[in-house]
Write a protein that holds these residues in place. Structure first.
Motif, PDB file in Angstrom:
ATOM      1  N   ALA A  46       0.867  -1.179   0.000  1.00 57.71           N
ATOM      2  CA  ALA A  46       0.000   0.000   0.000  1.00 57.71           C
ATOM      3  C   ALA A  46       0.905   1.230   0.000  1.00 57.71           C
ATOM      4  O   ALA A  46       2.046   1.168   0.455  1.00 57.71           O
ATOM      5  N   SER A  47       0.405   2.326  -0.551  1.00 58.49           N
ATOM      6  CA  SER A  47       1.257   3.508  -0.706  1.00 58.49           C
ATOM      7  C   SER A  47       0.418   4.770  -0.756  1.00 58.49           C
ATOM      8  O   SER A  47      -0.704   4.768  -1.272  1.00 58.49           O
ATOM      9  N   ASP A  48       0.939   5.856  -0.171  1.00 62.19           N
ATOM     10  CA  ASP A  48       0.304   7.157  -0.392  1.00 62.19           C
ATOM     11  C   ASP A  48       1.317   8.089  -1.057  1.00 62.19           C
ATOM     12  O   ASP A  48       1.214   9.303  -0.935  1.00 62.19           O
ATOM     13  N   THR A  49       2.279   7.515  -1.719  1.00 64.09           N
ATOM     14  CA  THR A  49       3.417   8.154  -2.410  1.00 64.09           C
ATOM     15  C   THR A  49       4.470   8.700  -1.432  1.00 64.09           C
ATOM     16  O   THR A  49       5.643   8.646  -1.730  1.00 64.09           O
ATOM     17  N   ASP A  50       4.065   9.220  -0.243  1.00 65.24           N
ATOM     18  CA  ASP A  50       5.068   9.611   0.753  1.00 65.24           C
ATOM     19  C   ASP A  50       5.588   8.381   1.485  1.00 65.24           C
ATOM     20  O   ASP A  50       6.782   8.224   1.706  1.00 65.24           O
ATOM     21  N   ILE A  51       4.657   7.537   1.881  1.00 64.14           N
ATOM     22  CA  ILE A  51       5.006   6.282   2.555  1.00 64.14           C
ATOM     23  C   ILE A  51       4.540   5.120   1.679  1.00 64.14           C
ATOM     24  O   ILE A  51       3.461   5.193   1.094  1.00 64.14           O
ATOM     25  N   SER A  52       5.344   4.063   1.610  1.00 71.13           N
ATOM     26  CA  SER A  52       4.878   2.816   1.009  1.00 71.13           C
ATOM     27  C   SER A  52       5.213   1.698   1.982  1.00 71.13           C
ATOM     28  O   SER A  52       6.287   1.689   2.576  1.00 71.13           O
ATOM     29  N   ILE A  53       4.259   0.789   2.189  1.00 68.26           N
ATOM     30  CA  ILE A  53       4.523  -0.325   3.094  1.00 68.26           C
ATOM     31  C   ILE A  53       4.243  -1.630   2.370  1.00 68.26           C
ATOM     32  O   ILE A  53       3.260  -1.757   1.637  1.00 68.26           O
ATOM     33  N   GLN A  54       5.160  -2.570   2.562  1.00 65.06           N
ATOM     34  CA  GLN A  54       5.036  -3.865   1.923  1.00 65.06           C
ATOM     35  C   GLN A  54       5.158  -4.936   3.000  1.00 65.06           C
ATOM     36  O   GLN A  54       6.040  -4.847   3.863  1.00 65.06           O
ATOM     37  N   ALA A  55       4.257  -5.913   2.985  1.00 66.31           N
ATOM     38  CA  ALA A  55       4.332  -6.999   3.964  1.00 66.31           C
ATOM     39  C   ALA A  55       4.320  -8.327   3.221  1.00 66.31           C
ATOM     40  O   ALA A  55       3.584  -8.501   2.249  1.00 66.31           O
ATOM     41  N   PHE A  56       5.145  -9.248   3.682  1.00 59.63           N
ATOM     42  CA  PHE A  56       5.247 -10.561   3.042  1.00 59.63           C
ATOM     43  C   PHE A  56       4.652 -11.627   3.951  1.00 59.63           C
ATOM     44  O   PHE A  56       4.971 -11.702   5.139  1.00 59.63           O
ATOM     45  N   ILE A  57       3.748 -12.436   3.389  1.00 61.91           N
ATOM     46  CA  ILE A  57       3.194 -13.578   4.126  1.00 61.91           C
ATOM     47  C   ILE A  57       3.753 -14.842   3.476  1.00 61.91           C
ATOM     48  O   ILE A  57       3.427 -15.152   2.328  1.00 61.91           O
ATOM     49  N   PRO A  58       4.638 -15.570   4.170  1.00 56.57           N
ATOM     50  CA  PRO A  58       5.258 -16.750   3.551  1.00 56.57           C
ATOM     51  C   PRO A  58       4.233 -17.880   3.398  1.00 56.57           C
ATOM     52  O   PRO A  58       3.314 -17.996   4.216  1.00 56.57           O
ATOM     53  N   ALA A  59       4.399 -18.680   2.348  1.00 55.96           N
ATOM     54  CA  ALA A  59       3.497 -19.813   2.141  1.00 55.96           C
ATOM     55  C   ALA A  59       3.554 -20.762   3.339  1.00 55.96           C
ATOM     56  O   ALA A  59       2.554 -21.349   3.735  1.00 55.96           O
ATOM     57  N   GLU A  60       4.742 -20.854   3.907  1.00 57.46           N
ATOM     58  CA  GLU A  60       4.914 -21.765   5.036  1.00 57.46           C
ATOM     59  C   GLU A  60       5.798 -21.105   6.082  1.00 57.46           C
ATOM     60  O   GLU A  60       6.754 -20.410   5.752  1.00 57.46           O
ATOM     61  N   ASP A  61       5.453 -21.278   7.359  1.00 60.86           N
ATOM     62  CA  ASP A  61       6.263 -20.692   8.426  1.00 60.86           C
ATOM     63  C   ASP A  61       6.361 -21.723   9.537  1.00 60.86           C
ATOM     64  O   ASP A  61       5.346 -22.203  10.042  1.00 60.86           O
ATOM     65  N   ASP A  62       7.588 -22.068   9.922  1.00 54.84           N
ATOM     66  CA  ASP A  62       7.780 -23.061  10.983  1.00 54.84           C
ATOM     67  C   ASP A  62       7.020 -24.346  10.678  1.00 54.84           C
ATOM     68  O   ASP A  62       6.359 -24.920  11.554  1.00 54.84           O
ATOM     69  N   LYS A  63       7.067 -24.754   9.438  1.00 59.99           N
ATOM     70  CA  LYS A  63       6.405 -25.969   8.955  1.00 59.99           C
ATOM     71  C   LYS A  63       4.873 -25.895   8.972  1.00 59.99           C
ATOM     72  O   LYS A  63       4.188 -26.876   8.722  1.00 59.99           O
ATOM     73  N   LYS A  64       4.328 -24.714   9.297  1.00 59.59           N
ATOM     74  CA  LYS A  64       2.871 -24.542   9.272  1.00 59.59           C
ATOM     75  C   LYS A  64       2.490 -23.896   7.937  1.00 59.59           C
ATOM     76  O   LYS A  64       3.105 -22.917   7.524  1.00 59.59           O
ATOM     77  N   THR A  65       1.504 -24.471   7.262  1.00 57.79           N
ATOM     78  CA  THR A  65       1.070 -23.891   5.986  1.00 57.79           C
ATOM     79  C   THR A  65       0.180 -22.678   6.239  1.00 57.79           C
ATOM     80  O   THR A  65      -0.825 -22.781   6.938  1.00 57.79           O
ATOM     81  N   ILE A  66       0.591 -21.540   5.709  1.00 56.54           N
ATOM     82  CA  ILE A  66      -0.203 -20.316   5.878  1.00 56.54           C
ATOM     83  C   ILE A  66      -0.961 -20.007   4.593  1.00 56.54           C
ATOM     84  O   ILE A  66      -2.116 -19.628   4.627  1.00 56.54           O
ATOM     85  N   VAL A  67      -0.263 -20.193   3.452  1.00 56.14           N
ATOM     86  CA  VAL A  67      -0.909 -19.931   2.168  1.00 56.14           C
ATOM     87  C   VAL A  67      -0.787 -21.171   1.282  1.00 56.14           C
ATOM     88  O   VAL A  67       0.316 -21.704   1.122  1.00 56.14           O
ATOM     89  N   GLN A  68      -1.910 -21.630   0.753  1.00 58.26           N
ATOM     90  CA  GLN A  68      -1.867 -22.687  -0.270  1.00 58.26           C
ATOM     91  C   GLN A  68      -2.094 -21.995  -1.603  1.00 58.26           C
ATOM     92  O   GLN A  68      -3.167 -21.434  -1.840  1.00 58.26           O
ATOM     93  N   VAL A  69      -1.058 -22.027  -2.457  1.00 54.55           N
ATOM     94  CA  VAL A  69      -1.169 -21.296  -3.724  1.00 54.55           C
ATOM     95  C   VAL A  69      -1.595 -22.262  -4.824  1.00 54.55           C
ATOM     96  O   VAL A  69      -0.883 -23.215  -5.138  1.00 54.55           O
ATOM     97  N   GLU A  70      -2.763 -22.020  -5.404  1.00 53.95           N
ATOM     98  CA  GLU A  70      -3.220 -22.854  -6.496  1.00 53.95           C
ATOM     99  C   GLU A  70      -2.828 -22.234  -7.826  1.00 53.95           C
ATOM    100  O   GLU A  70      -2.457 -22.931  -8.768  1.00 53.95           O
ATOM    101  N   ARG A  71      -2.903 -20.887  -7.875  1.00 55.48           N
ATOM    102  CA  ARG A  71      -2.587 -20.175  -9.106  1.00 55.48           C
ATOM    103  C   ARG A  71      -2.041 -18.795  -8.746  1.00 55.48           C
ATOM    104  O   ARG A  71      -2.744 -18.006  -8.108  1.00 55.48           O
ATOM    105  N   PRO A  72      -0.775 -18.486  -9.110  1.00 54.98           N
ATOM    106  CA  PRO A  72      -0.219 -17.160  -8.800  1.00 54.98           C
ATOM    107  C   PRO A  72      -0.973 -16.078  -9.574  1.00 54.98           C
ATOM    108  O   PRO A  72      -1.755 -16.380 -10.482  1.00 54.98           O
ATOM    109  N   GLY A  73      -0.713 -14.836  -9.222  1.00 51.28           N
ATOM    110  CA  GLY A  73      -1.368 -13.723  -9.903  1.00 51.28           C
ATOM    111  C   GLY A  73      -1.386 -12.519  -8.997  1.00 51.28           C
ATOM    112  O   GLY A  73      -0.783 -12.538  -7.918  1.00 51.28           O
TER     113      GLY A  73
END
Lengths: 380, 380
Positions: A46-73
């Protein structure tokens, strides 16, 4: 794009990046949050041109599945509604699918949502930053340095450079300065492994620093700071926080800080704070906030304020130490209370060089903070 | 007037009476709190002419001395400053003395305050009330009856009578009704020892009832209510709360409440509330708050909302019971959420008499509350 994702992880990242959304933006794409999915996980931006923030959610963390990706996009979704609805979804599991024309389907429990998505190609590309100048600082120290200076910035848009906090780094000493021309706050801290990094006149918007503070977690986290030409990048866990550096030259404030005093007091922080707060209550009704401090012959001091309509408050206060000349000075009590709120030391040293010269407040148990308040010129 | 008084007791009473202070009053004496001291204790009074609150601090309570009276007397002190300063005084003991011209001196620890007091003779005299019609009601029941009706009052000053809650009492049944012409809330409760009391068309400002609620303590307290010609007096412990009765005749609402239904549903309150809340989030963006409810062939219901710009939310919800005809109806989801917030029953009965007729919501486990919401006329 088609994924299954856990609600709490998605929600946490949305809360982080949503801090960059401005409610006043006139650029439609910036009212949205960009989602990019690949097999490693999900990137939210997200961005307001002065600030931009990016957050990454890993597919897997500590062997726990957080995201199951069927189709990227990728897709851009309307932030205000997206932020609110995700946390209120009925089930921990969320299914998201982007179809033709960026139509996005969100399913959770027996809730079905269909959202008009926007083209992610329209979303501004984040600046690429040269990672030459990198420092690392404990998160709680950075938060403290912000808290202890940012209240002194100017809120006047007529002097944009003073709406920021000035950063300097040399000889491994990191320094923050903020001033609105009536008061000044400065805070320094030694950094480790910063011998080869040096910068000056880096000014970051106070509003931005307040938003940054909210993202730094309470636990033991280090924040990496990359300083580039016109951008600063903060790396906090899986969050990247980009901030523009304010244009312009910050005024030289070193000369206005006196180094020797005519009168010096050492006082209990809490008692001084309570006394000034009571005097402030009355001076506030006069809209001036003026409070008077005066030394008495018995070695104590008197804090007082008066209002023609309401009356007068007089406080007598003991001092731990008193050196130098008798004194009578008036100042904005709100400014003093702002300082007393962020000082962590139990006792304070206050130095005066006369009724028309700056008042200098320092904690007695460390020399890394300094606060300056200009007195009021009063007739009596 | 000269007294010594304990800070906490004085502060508690000040907090009570200060609820009658209006920040918008144009009558100078009403910006103050009146203190009257006699050898029994201190009486504090504040008023905005619609509400007047009086609190009594006894000289002695449970053999503990609260007020030491050296010289009786009275004064009016500026409320805004007085309310703030008393709770911030440094010592539990407060000395107050009124001298010539109502100059008032307040001392506590090493704080000295001098206040410009006003002449108590200028303060309006509280109405004297005939105590013919008196009822007694548990404090928590009264608070509940207020909470479960007051949200339905009108906020439009063009129909002043609807900004109040209607009270009726007959056959020992106490009834509250509130309506803004788009929705209605009613709540009844049986009273003990009220056989010989009867009143109707008593309308009390919703704002006043909200202030009253804040004063009723959480513990087991009874509130005595005295209903007179144009005033109602509430007696809560040592606090007297006077309220004006609104002028005018409250509309007859009995005829708009249907007694038999074409469609009836029994639903889980929490699940319905969460579903409507999600649909509301989207409809809010359209500024209409319109949500649609429709029965499905499989015996469930669908809650949905849509926004031309954002998309659509569809919720499927199981019902505990479903009787009557299939239905499709639209209503203001904010009104429904307001009802669901104050209903204490785990399950709700909702009755419909058609897509253009009032919706009736009742808790299933008691018959003392009833909520009515008018549907929206929509084209689809």
């Amino acid at each position: 794009m088609k994924i299954r994702i856990l609600k709490n992880d998605l929600n946490e990242s949305i809360q982080h990046v949503s801090k960059a959304i401005s409610s006043r933006t006139t650029i439609p794409i910036l009212t949205g949050i960009k989602l990019e999915v690949n097999f490693q996980g999900v990137i939210l931006t997200a961005s307001d041109t002065d600030i931009s923030i990016q957050a990454f959610i890993p597919a897997e963390d500590d062997k726990k599945t957080i995201v199951q990706v069927e189709r990227p996009g990728s897709v851009v979704l309307p932030a205000k509604f997206f932020v609110e609805i995700i946390k209120k979804l009925p089930s921990q599991e969320i299914e998201m699918e982007v179809k033709d024309g960026f139509q996005t389907f969100i399913r959770s429990g027996s809730t079905d949502i269909q959202l008009v998505g926007l083209d992610p190609e329209e979303f501004p590309v984040l600046p690429s930053i040269e990672e030459d100048q990198v420092i690392s600082i404990p998160g709680d120290l950075l938060r403290n340095m912000i808290k202890q200076t940012v209240f002194s910035i100017s809120t006047q848009e007529t002097t944009p450079i003073l709406t920021g906090v000035l950063w300097n780094l040399s000889d491994s000493l990191f320094k923050f300065v903020a001033t609105d021309r009536h008061r000044l706050a400065s805070r320094t801290a030694p950094l480790e492994d910063a011998d080869n990094v040096k910068f000056s006149n880096i000014v970051i918007s106070g509003k931005t620093l307040n938003e940054l503070s909210k993202i730094i977690p309470d636990q033991n986290t280090r924040v990496d700071i990359v300083v580039a030409d016109n951008q600063v990048l903060f790396k906090i866990d899986r969050v990247l926080f980009y901030s523009r550096i304010l244009d312009g030259t910050y005024p030289d404030t070193s000369k206005i800080i006196p180094t020797n005093y005519k009168t010096e007091l050492v006082l209990d922080t809490k008692k001084l704070s309570e006394s000034i707060d009571r005097a402030y209550l009355l001076s506030r009704e006069e809209k001036t906030n003026i409070v008077r401090l005066q030394t008495l012959e018995d070695g104590t001091i008197e804090i007082s304020s008066s209002s023609s309509e309401l009356g007068k408050v007089t406080e007598q206060l003991e001092v731990a130490e008193f050196n130098g000349d008798p004194l009578r000075i008036s100042f904005n009590s709100k400014y003093m209370l702002d300082v007393l709120k962020v000082v962590e030391s139990e006792q304070l040293h206050i130095g005066f060089t006369g009724p028309m010269s700056p008042i200098i407040v320092k904690p007695v148990d460390e020399s890394r903070s300094l606060y300056l308040i200009l007195p009021y010129r009063t007739t009596n």
